[in-house]
Motif scaffolding. Structure first.
Motif, PDB file in Angstrom:
ATOM      1  N   GLY A  37       0.799  -1.217   0.000  1.00 17.08           N
ATOM      2  CA  GLY A  37       0.000   0.000   0.000  1.00 17.08           C
ATOM      3  C   GLY A  37       0.827   1.260   0.000  1.00 17.08           C
ATOM      4  O   GLY A  37       0.421   2.284  -0.558  1.00 17.08           O
ATOM      5  N   SER A  38       2.005   1.200   0.630  1.00 15.19           N
ATOM      6  CA  SER A  38       2.863   2.383   0.672  1.00 15.19           C
ATOM      7  C   SER A  38       3.465   2.712  -0.691  1.00 15.19           C
ATOM      8  O   SER A  38       3.986   3.813  -0.885  1.00 15.19           O
ATOM      9  CB  SER A  38       3.986   2.178   1.685  1.00 15.19           C
ATOM     10  N   LEU A  39       3.407   1.759  -1.629  1.00 19.57           N
ATOM     11  CA  LEU A  39       3.989   1.962  -2.963  1.00 19.57           C
ATOM     12  C   LEU A  39       2.922   2.068  -4.050  1.00 19.57           C
ATOM     13  O   LEU A  39       3.224   1.974  -5.233  1.00 19.57           O
ATOM     14  CB  LEU A  39       4.937   0.802  -3.285  1.00 19.57           C
ATOM     15  N   LYS A  40       1.658   2.258  -3.639  1.00 19.95           N
ATOM     16  CA  LYS A  40       0.561   2.341  -4.598  1.00 19.95           C
ATOM     17  C   LYS A  40       0.093   3.784  -4.760  1.00 19.95           C
ATOM     18  O   LYS A  40       0.394   4.663  -3.947  1.00 19.95           O
ATOM     19  CB  LYS A  40      -0.625   1.498  -4.122  1.00 19.95           C
ATOM     20  N   SER A  41      -0.695   3.969  -5.767  1.00 21.59           N
ATOM     21  CA  SER A  41      -1.451   5.206  -5.905  1.00 21.59           C
ATOM     22  C   SER A  41      -2.757   5.045  -5.130  1.00 21.59           C
ATOM     23  O   SER A  41      -3.141   3.927  -4.763  1.00 21.59           O
ATOM     24  CB  SER A  41      -1.745   5.494  -7.377  1.00 21.59           C
ATOM     25  N   ASN A  42      -3.448   6.147  -4.867  1.00 23.31           N
ATOM     26  CA  ASN A  42      -4.708   6.072  -4.139  1.00 23.31           C
ATOM     27  C   ASN A  42      -5.735   5.215  -4.874  1.00 23.31           C
ATOM     28  O   ASN A  42      -6.534   4.505  -4.254  1.00 23.31           O
ATOM     29  CB  ASN A  42      -5.276   7.479  -3.911  1.00 23.31           C
ATOM     30  N   THR A  43      -5.725   5.274  -6.199  1.00 20.38           N
ATOM     31  CA  THR A  43      -6.669   4.482  -6.984  1.00 20.38           C
ATOM     32  C   THR A  43      -6.432   2.988  -6.784  1.00 20.38           C
ATOM     33  O   THR A  43      -7.376   2.212  -6.579  1.00 20.38           O
ATOM     34  CB  THR A  43      -6.546   4.824  -8.483  1.00 20.38           C
ATOM     35  N   GLU A  44      -5.176   2.569  -6.837  1.00 20.80           N
ATOM     36  CA  GLU A  44      -4.847   1.154  -6.652  1.00 20.80           C
ATOM     37  C   GLU A  44      -5.102   0.707  -5.225  1.00 20.80           C
ATOM     38  O   GLU A  44      -5.477  -0.449  -4.990  1.00 20.80           O
ATOM     39  CB  GLU A  44      -3.387   0.910  -7.022  1.00 20.80           C
ATOM     40  N   LEU A  45      -4.921   1.602  -4.264  1.00 19.80           N
ATOM     41  CA  LEU A  45      -5.084   1.225  -2.859  1.00 19.80           C
ATOM     42  C   LEU A  45      -6.520   0.822  -2.556  1.00 19.80           C
ATOM     43  O   LEU A  45      -6.757  -0.112  -1.776  1.00 19.80           O
ATOM     44  CB  LEU A  45      -4.664   2.389  -1.966  1.00 19.80           C
ATOM     45  N   PHE A  46      -7.480   1.512  -3.169  1.00 18.77           N
ATOM     46  CA  PHE A  46      -8.888   1.232  -2.890  1.00 18.77           C
ATOM     47  C   PHE A  46      -9.563   0.465  -4.038  1.00 18.77           C
ATOM     48  O   PHE A  46     -10.790   0.445  -4.133  1.00 18.77           O
ATOM     49  CB  PHE A  46      -9.638   2.542  -2.638  1.00 18.77           C
ATOM     50  N   ALA A  47      -8.760  -0.154  -4.880  1.00 19.01           N
ATOM     51  CA  ALA A  47      -9.318  -0.908  -6.000  1.00 19.01           C
ATOM     52  C   ALA A  47     -10.015  -2.169  -5.509  1.00 19.01           C
ATOM     53  O   ALA A  47      -9.664  -2.748  -4.478  1.00 19.01           O
ATOM     54  CB  ALA A  47      -8.209  -1.277  -6.985  1.00 19.01           C
ATOM     55  N   PRO A  49     -11.285  -5.807  -7.318  1.00 21.88           N
ATOM     56  CA  PRO A  49     -10.564  -6.548  -6.268  1.00 21.88           C
ATOM     57  C   PRO A  49      -9.225  -5.901  -5.912  1.00 21.88           C
ATOM     58  O   PRO A  49      -8.699  -5.093  -6.678  1.00 21.88           O
ATOM     59  CB  PRO A  49     -10.366  -7.930  -6.894  1.00 21.88           C
ATOM     60  N   PRO A  50      -8.682  -6.267  -4.731  1.00 23.81           N
ATOM     61  CA  PRO A  50      -7.440  -5.629  -4.269  1.00 23.81           C
ATOM     62  C   PRO A  50      -6.276  -5.859  -5.225  1.00 23.81           C
ATOM     63  O   PRO A  50      -6.154  -6.916  -5.847  1.00 23.81           O
ATOM     64  CB  PRO A  50      -7.185  -6.315  -2.918  1.00 23.81           C
ATOM     65  N   VAL A  51      -5.444  -4.850  -5.332  1.00 22.35           N
ATOM     66  CA  VAL A  51      -4.226  -4.929  -6.140  1.00 22.35           C
ATOM     67  C   VAL A  51      -3.046  -5.131  -5.196  1.00 22.35           C
ATOM     68  O   VAL A  51      -2.752  -4.269  -4.362  1.00 22.35           O
ATOM     69  CB  VAL A  51      -4.031  -3.648  -6.972  1.00 22.35           C
ATOM     70  N   TRP A  52      -2.384  -6.282  -5.309  1.00 22.58           N
ATOM     71  CA  TRP A  52      -1.267  -6.571  -4.417  1.00 22.58           C
ATOM     72  C   TRP A  52       0.042  -6.000  -4.952  1.00 22.58           C
ATOM     73  O   TRP A  52       0.875  -5.533  -4.178  1.00 22.58           O
ATOM     74  CB  TRP A  52      -1.138  -8.081  -4.215  1.00 22.58           C
ATOM     75  N   ILE A  53       0.239  -6.056  -6.243  1.00 20.05           N
ATOM     76  CA  ILE A  53       1.480  -5.560  -6.846  1.00 20.05           C
ATOM     77  C   ILE A  53       1.152  -4.329  -7.681  1.00 20.05           C
ATOM     78  O   ILE A  53       0.416  -4.417  -8.668  1.00 20.05           O
ATOM     79  CB  ILE A  53       2.139  -6.639  -7.724  1.00 20.05           C
ATOM     80  N   PRO A  54       1.647  -3.156  -7.281  1.00 18.11           N
ATOM     81  CA  PRO A  54       1.334  -1.931  -8.035  1.00 18.11           C
ATOM     82  C   PRO A  54       1.870  -2.002  -9.462  1.00 18.11           C
ATOM     83  O   PRO A  54       2.909  -2.603  -9.727  1.00 18.11           O
ATOM     84  CB  PRO A  54       2.041  -0.833  -7.228  1.00 18.11           C
ATOM     85  N   ALA A  55       1.133  -1.372 -10.368  1.00 18.28           N
ATOM     86  CA  ALA A  55       1.596  -1.309 -11.757  1.00 18.28           C
ATOM     87  C   ALA A  55       2.887  -0.509 -11.860  1.00 18.28           C
ATOM     88  O   ALA A  55       3.779  -0.836 -12.643  1.00 18.28           O
ATOM     89  CB  ALA A  55       0.509  -0.677 -12.635  1.00 18.28           C
ATOM     90  N   LYS A  56       3.004   0.521 -11.038  1.00 19.06           N
ATOM     91  CA  LYS A  56       4.216   1.337 -10.976  1.00 19.06           C
ATOM     92  C   LYS A  56       4.494   1.662  -9.513  1.00 19.06           C
ATOM     93  O   LYS A  56       3.628   2.171  -8.815  1.00 19.06           O
ATOM     94  CB  LYS A  56       4.053   2.624 -11.782  1.00 19.06           C
ATOM     95  N   LEU A  57       5.691   1.340  -9.056  1.00 20.73           N
ATOM     96  CA  LEU A  57       6.035   1.584  -7.654  1.00 20.73           C
ATOM     97  C   LEU A  57       6.121   3.083  -7.386  1.00 20.73           C
ATOM     98  O   LEU A  57       6.903   3.798  -8.015  1.00 20.73           O
ATOM     99  CB  LEU A  57       7.362   0.901  -7.315  1.00 20.73           C
TER     100      LEU A  57
END
Length: 280
Positions: A37-47, A49-57
């Motif tokens: 979560g610390s390496l995600k964007s706000n959109t990915e954080l609340f996506a 289903p959950p996104v475990w691996i961010p598209a871009k760190l």
């Protein structure tokens, strides 16, 4: 018959391993989610289903968090309190525990039971009396209420150290006494060096308690320049629209030191807990 017994033992081991892995995952997964979560964007954080691996760190989350949050100031304050808690905890508790374990005196066991009884009093019960007392001393708004009590002992730490000291053969102390050594010299030059594992255990416990303490700084500190990391995080959370990714970045920064210290000193930690538990 032997083959059947071997199969039963294997099944028992497999079941134990499965349980241990499940318990380990229950502790590891939240921390992995925190790092993710610390390496995600706000959109990915609340996506969903959950996104475990961010598209871009998003390493910029850490940079932004430290820019908007006086991390280094709060870190310095927290480390100062932790250092004093370790020094006070190790010195005061070991000295008291030595008196309860190695010196015979009238009423020793009764007083030790009274000391253990204080463990049943949570901080919330003594918080108001302590606040009034420290206010009369003029300590409110300073580090003194968070630092000085560490030099007056802790019942749990005294118990741990006493149990370990009891396991040290008394013949060692008696042989040194024959040479004219005082009790304090025996404590300082003989007992403490032999008790390194449990001393490190007490130091780790003292550090983690001071590092994560929130109630104490909240009650006794009233100046932003003296805030600790736990209070600083609460400041960010109190904002109407908190940046959760930044909070997670700060959370990772607070969690990593504790994990690093534990992994570096886990050998001594395990020895201290194990030897304390089997000696009495």
């Amino acid at each position: 018959m032997i083959h059947t017994k071997y199969r039963i033992d294997m099944i028992e081991k497999v079941v134990v391993y499965i349980i241990l892995v499940a318990v380990a995952l229950a502790y590891i997964v939240p921390f992995i989610w925190l790092i993710s979560g610390s390496l995600k964007s706000n959109t990915e954080l609340f996506a969903d289903p959950p996104v475990w691996i961010p598209a871009k760190l998003q390493w910029a989350n850490y940079v932004t968090a430290f820019q908007q949050f006086p991390f280094l100031l709060y870190l310095r304050n927290t480390l100062y309190i932790c250092a004093m808690a370790i020094i006070g905890g190790v010195l005061s508790n070991s000295l008291v525990a030595y008196g309860f374990s190695r010196i015979e005196w009238k009423g020793r066991d009764t007083l030790f039971i009274i000391v253990l009884a204080t463990m049943m009093l949570p901080f919330q019960v003594t918080m108001i009396p302590l606040f009034v007392l420290f206010q009369k001393f003029g300590w409110i708004g300073s580090f003194k209420p968070l630092v000085i009590p560490a030099f007056f002992g802790n019942a749990y730490f005294i118990f741990l150290l006493r149990q370990f000291f009891i396991g040290i053969p008394k013949e060692l102390s008696q042989s040194v006494k024959v040479d004219g050594a005082s009790e304090f010299r025996i404590y300082w030059q003989l007992t403490l060096p032999l008790s390194l594992p449990v001393m490190i255990t007490v130091a780790i416990f003292s550090f983690t308690r001071a590092w994560g303490d929130f109630i104490g700084p909240l009650v006794f500190l009233n100046d932003n320049k003296l805030y600790t990391l736990s209070l600083g995080i609460q400041q960010i959370m109190s904002v109407n629209d908190p940046r959760w990714t930044l909070l997670m970045a700060v959370g990772v920064s607070m969690t990593l030191p504790v994990l690093i210290i534990f992994f570096l000193l886990q050998k001594y930690f395990i020895q201290g807990i194990t030897f304390t538990g089997i000696k009495g």
